[in-house]
Design a protein around this motif. Sequence first.
Motif, short mmCIF file in Angstrom:
data_model
loop_
_atom_site.label_atom_id
_atom_site.label_comp_id
_atom_site.label_asym_id
_atom_site.label_seq_id
_atom_site.Cartn_x
_atom_site.Cartn_y
_atom_site.Cartn_z
N VAL A 266 -7.91 1.99 -6.71
CA VAL A 266 -6.73 2.13 -5.84
C VAL A 266 -7.21 2.39 -4.40
O VAL A 266 -6.66 1.87 -3.44
CB VAL A 266 -5.80 3.25 -6.33
CG1 VAL A 266 -4.61 3.43 -5.38
CG2 VAL A 266 -5.30 2.96 -7.76
N GLY A 267 -8.30 3.15 -4.29
CA GLY A 267 -8.87 3.46 -2.98
C GLY A 267 -9.39 2.23 -2.25
O GLY A 267 -9.44 2.20 -1.02
N ASP A 268 -9.77 1.19 -2.99
CA ASP A 268 -10.18 -0.05 -2.34
C ASP A 268 -9.02 -0.66 -1.56
O ASP A 268 -9.22 -1.43 -0.62
CB ASP A 268 -10.66 -1.08 -3.38
CG ASP A 268 -11.98 -0.67 -4.02
OD1 ASP A 268 -12.68 0.19 -3.44
OD2 ASP A 268 -12.29 -1.20 -5.11
N ARG A 269 -7.80 -0.33 -2.00
CA ARG A 269 -6.60 -0.81 -1.28
C ARG A 269 -6.18 0.18 -0.19
O ARG A 269 -5.82 -0.21 0.91
CB ARG A 269 -5.45 -0.99 -2.29
CG ARG A 269 -5.61 -2.18 -3.23
CD ARG A 269 -5.11 -3.45 -2.55
NE ARG A 269 -3.80 -3.21 -1.99
CZ ARG A 269 -2.66 -3.30 -2.69
NH1 ARG A 269 -2.67 -3.70 -3.94
NH2 ARG A 269 -1.51 -3.03 -2.11
N ALA B 145 -4.98 6.39 -3.04
CA ALA B 145 -5.88 6.86 -4.10
C ALA B 145 -5.78 8.37 -4.28
O ALA B 145 -5.85 8.88 -5.39
CB ALA B 145 -7.31 6.46 -3.78
N ASP C 92 -9.79 14.50 -11.91
CA ASP C 92 -8.99 13.29 -11.63
C ASP C 92 -7.91 13.02 -12.67
O ASP C 92 -7.16 12.06 -12.53
CB ASP C 92 -9.93 12.08 -11.52
CG ASP C 92 -10.64 12.07 -10.17
OD1 ASP C 92 -9.95 11.78 -9.17
OD2 ASP C 92 -11.83 12.39 -10.12
N ASP D 234 0.82 -1.22 0.00
CA ASP D 234 0.00 0.00 0.00
C ASP D 234 0.85 1.27 0.00
O ASP D 234 0.54 2.23 -0.70
CB ASP D 234 -0.91 0.03 1.24
CG ASP D 234 -2.06 -0.96 1.11
OD1 ASP D 234 -2.12 -1.69 0.09
OD2 ASP D 234 -2.90 -1.02 2.04
N ARG E 283 -9.14 5.51 -9.87
CA ARG E 283 -8.69 6.04 -8.56
C ARG E 283 -9.45 5.32 -7.43
O ARG E 283 -8.88 4.99 -6.39
CB ARG E 283 -8.91 7.55 -8.52
CG ARG E 283 -8.19 8.23 -7.35
CD ARG E 283 -8.34 9.75 -7.37
NE ARG E 283 -7.83 10.37 -8.58
CZ ARG E 283 -6.55 10.50 -8.90
NH1 ARG E 283 -5.62 10.05 -8.07
NH2 ARG E 283 -6.17 11.07 -10.02
N ALA E 284 -10.73 5.08 -7.66
CA ALA E 284 -11.52 4.38 -6.63
C ALA E 284 -11.01 2.95 -6.44
O ALA E 284 -11.03 2.43 -5.32
CB ALA E 284 -12.99 4.38 -7.02
N ARG F 161 -6.98 4.49 0.90
CA ARG F 161 -7.54 5.80 0.57
C ARG F 161 -6.44 6.83 0.38
O ARG F 161 -6.52 7.69 -0.50
CB ARG F 161 -8.49 6.26 1.69
CG ARG F 161 -9.82 5.53 1.61
CD ARG F 161 -10.77 5.96 2.69
NE ARG F 161 -11.12 7.37 2.60
CZ ARG F 161 -11.86 8.01 3.50
NH1 ARG F 161 -12.28 7.39 4.56
NH2 ARG F 161 -12.15 9.28 3.34
#
Length: 253
Positions: free
Chosen positions: A197-200, A205, A229, A159, A194-195, A202
């Motif tokens: 990546v945000g699952d991994r 992201a 974005d 991460d 981007r979202a 925030r």
Amino acid sequence: MTPEARRPYIAGNWKMHKTAAEARSFVERLAGMVSADSVDVGLCVPFTALAASVEAARDTPISIAAQNMHQEPAGAYTGEVSAPMLVELGVRGVVLGHSERRRYNGETDRALQEKVPAALLNGLEPILCVGESEEEREAEETQRRLRHQVQEAIENVPDDQLPAVVIAYEPIWAIGSGRVATPGEAQEAIAFIRALVGDRSRAAAAAVRVLYGGSVSADNAVELLAQPDIDGALVGGASLDPENLAGIVTAAG
Ligand code: PEP
């Protein structure tokens, strides 16, 4: 991190264009047209032009990247080039998973899962290319394709290293076709990436840079880069001319 805090990045992808001598004179000309004040400027050049490009780009705002690498540091892989070999030349980044390599050279998401962390391990900035085909877009499978490509490629990246990955959203139907995605289409897909990546993470992201690629020109860059974005562009055809590329860098500044 706000969009303003992510530094814009304009990278030219020359594909199989320019000899070492042509690359040297291009870099010298471009260096006189761009400043490093507010935009990162990169050139992704053929292997044979890397050394000359790195030398010409020394003490300029331009960084040099390769267009592919093997995931292993060394071995019996005829015709391949490894990350340590690129680093030794002074190369700063590497394009991974370009759709032309996926199409013509059998590049797989599984190999990218090893290539992305291998690049980072060696201090190279990976520019990971993802994007859907025209058929997938028409079948409303864009998000499914992007989810698969992004999740697979970053699976083995810790991460805290995700912000060092640059992701380029390149819809295949827009590459080299003159058919640029609308700013709305590009924004929607890039916000989705981007979202993912945000699952991994925030924080990752918010920090990761996501570029748009596909028939970008000095004329359409301003509107694309104004999207919240979209952090820059991976530029193919228009990057072969220094004036055109400098125009896109200006649009990003
Ligand atoms: C590319 O090769 O990554 C690309 C986006 O090409 P073009 O700008 O020519 O569509």
